[in-house]
Design an enzyme around this catalytic site. Structure first.
Site, mmCIF file in Angstrom:
data_model
loop_
_atom_site.group_PDB
_atom_site.id
_atom_site.type_symbol
_atom_site.label_atom_id
_atom_site.label_comp_id
_atom_site.label_asym_id
_atom_site.label_seq_id
_atom_site.Cartn_x
_atom_site.Cartn_y
_atom_site.Cartn_z
ATOM 1 N N LYS A 47 -25.027 -33.477 -139.207
ATOM 2 C CA LYS A 47 -26.168 -33.308 -140.064
ATOM 3 C C LYS A 47 -26.247 -34.432 -141.087
ATOM 4 C CE LYS A 47 -25.660 -28.287 -139.979
ATOM 5 N NZ LYS A 47 -25.285 -27.121 -140.788
ATOM 6 N N GLU A 103 -25.368 -43.580 -138.669
ATOM 7 C CA GLU A 103 -24.343 -42.741 -139.304
ATOM 8 C C GLU A 103 -24.498 -42.771 -140.812
ATOM 9 O OE1 GLU A 103 -22.186 -40.604 -138.523
ATOM 10 O OE2 GLU A 103 -20.952 -41.155 -136.822
ATOM 11 N N ASP A 104 -24.124 -41.675 -141.449
ATOM 12 C CA ASP A 104 -24.080 -41.649 -142.903
ATOM 13 C C ASP A 104 -22.818 -42.364 -143.389
ATOM 14 O OD1 ASP A 104 -22.467 -39.655 -141.796
ATOM 15 O OD2 ASP A 104 -22.976 -38.148 -143.298
ATOM 16 N N ASP A 107 -15.512 -42.825 -141.581
ATOM 17 C CA ASP A 107 -14.270 -42.507 -142.273
ATOM 18 C C ASP A 107 -13.098 -42.981 -141.410
ATOM 19 O OD1 ASP A 107 -12.343 -41.171 -143.961
ATOM 20 O OD2 ASP A 107 -13.921 -39.793 -144.560
ATOM 21 N N PHE A 156 -13.526 -38.806 -151.788
ATOM 22 C CA PHE A 156 -14.392 -37.780 -151.207
ATOM 23 C C PHE A 156 -15.768 -37.891 -151.834
ATOM 24 C CE2 PHE A 156 -16.196 -33.979 -149.749
ATOM 25 C CZ PHE A 156 -15.413 -33.490 -148.715
ATOM 26 N N ARG A 169 -25.787 -31.981 -149.998
ATOM 27 C CA ARG A 169 -26.467 -32.953 -149.127
ATOM 28 C C ARG A 169 -27.752 -33.492 -149.752
ATOM 29 N NH1 ARG A 169 -24.252 -32.962 -143.956
ATOM 30 N NH2 ARG A 169 -23.381 -30.997 -143.219
#
Length: 184
Positions: A47, A103-104, A107, A156, A169
């Site tokens: 998402k 992609e956001d 990682d 994070f 979000r």
């Protein structure tokens, strides 16, 4: 209108709305120039990539098709194992087409490595990656990313599509989540 106050769970804003908007526009111009002769199909990874995909698609001055995938990686908590299953597959056939995964954040890279392999097995002309954020210190595998917005520290982060427990979000910026929120 710029937001002057941030969410109380945010330790600090890493990237504000203006920085994100400018970078996404820059990426869109580069993508439009690179794919001028043969526009790609944009594949957003649900998402988290929803915000990036929507904003990026509007900055690409080409007719681009959009499709979505949802994948789940098995792991504990916030760590990915790289063992992936498809929750929602593409609707479009990508055989012979240019594919641009949107992609956001990248990682560990484990899920993206699996996704690249999966999509390349479907016979596309090309498969490239556009990511708003990348955490070089967190990388566990080497992935060639053609379009990167920002390299960020291994913290994070939430906002602009990124979540913690499905919250945050919708924040219009990328912020560092306070440790007290996710550590007991």
């Amino acid at each position: 209108m710029p937001q002057t106050h941030h969410h109380p769970d945010v330790e600090r804003v890493l990237l504000d709305e203006q920085q994100i908007r400018e970078k996404v526009s820059e990426l869109g111009r580069r993508i439009a120039a690179d794919y001028a002769d043969e526009p790609p199909i944009l594949v957003g990874v649900l998402k988290g990539a929803v915000m990036v995909m929507a904003d990026l698609a509007r900055t690409i001055d080409l007719d681009v098709e959009m499709d979505w995938m949802a994948v789940s990686s098995y792991g504990s908590g916030t760590k990915s194992s790289g063992v992936v299953r498809i929750l929602k597959d593409l609707s479009a056939d990508i055989d012979g087409r240019n594919v641009l995964i949107v992609e956001d954040i990248i990682d560990s890279g484990l899920t993206l490595k699996w996704l690249l392999s999966n999509l390349r097995s479907r016979g596309p002309k090309s498969v490239e990656v556009a990511a708003l954020l990348r955490k070089p210190e967190a990388a566990r595998v080497e992935i060639d990313v053609k379009y990167v917005g920002f390299d960020i520290p291994n913290e994070f982060v939430i906002g602009y599509g990124l979540d913690y427990a499905e919250a945050y979000r919708n924040l219009p910026y990328v912020g560092v989540l306070k440790r007290s929120v996710y550590e007991d």
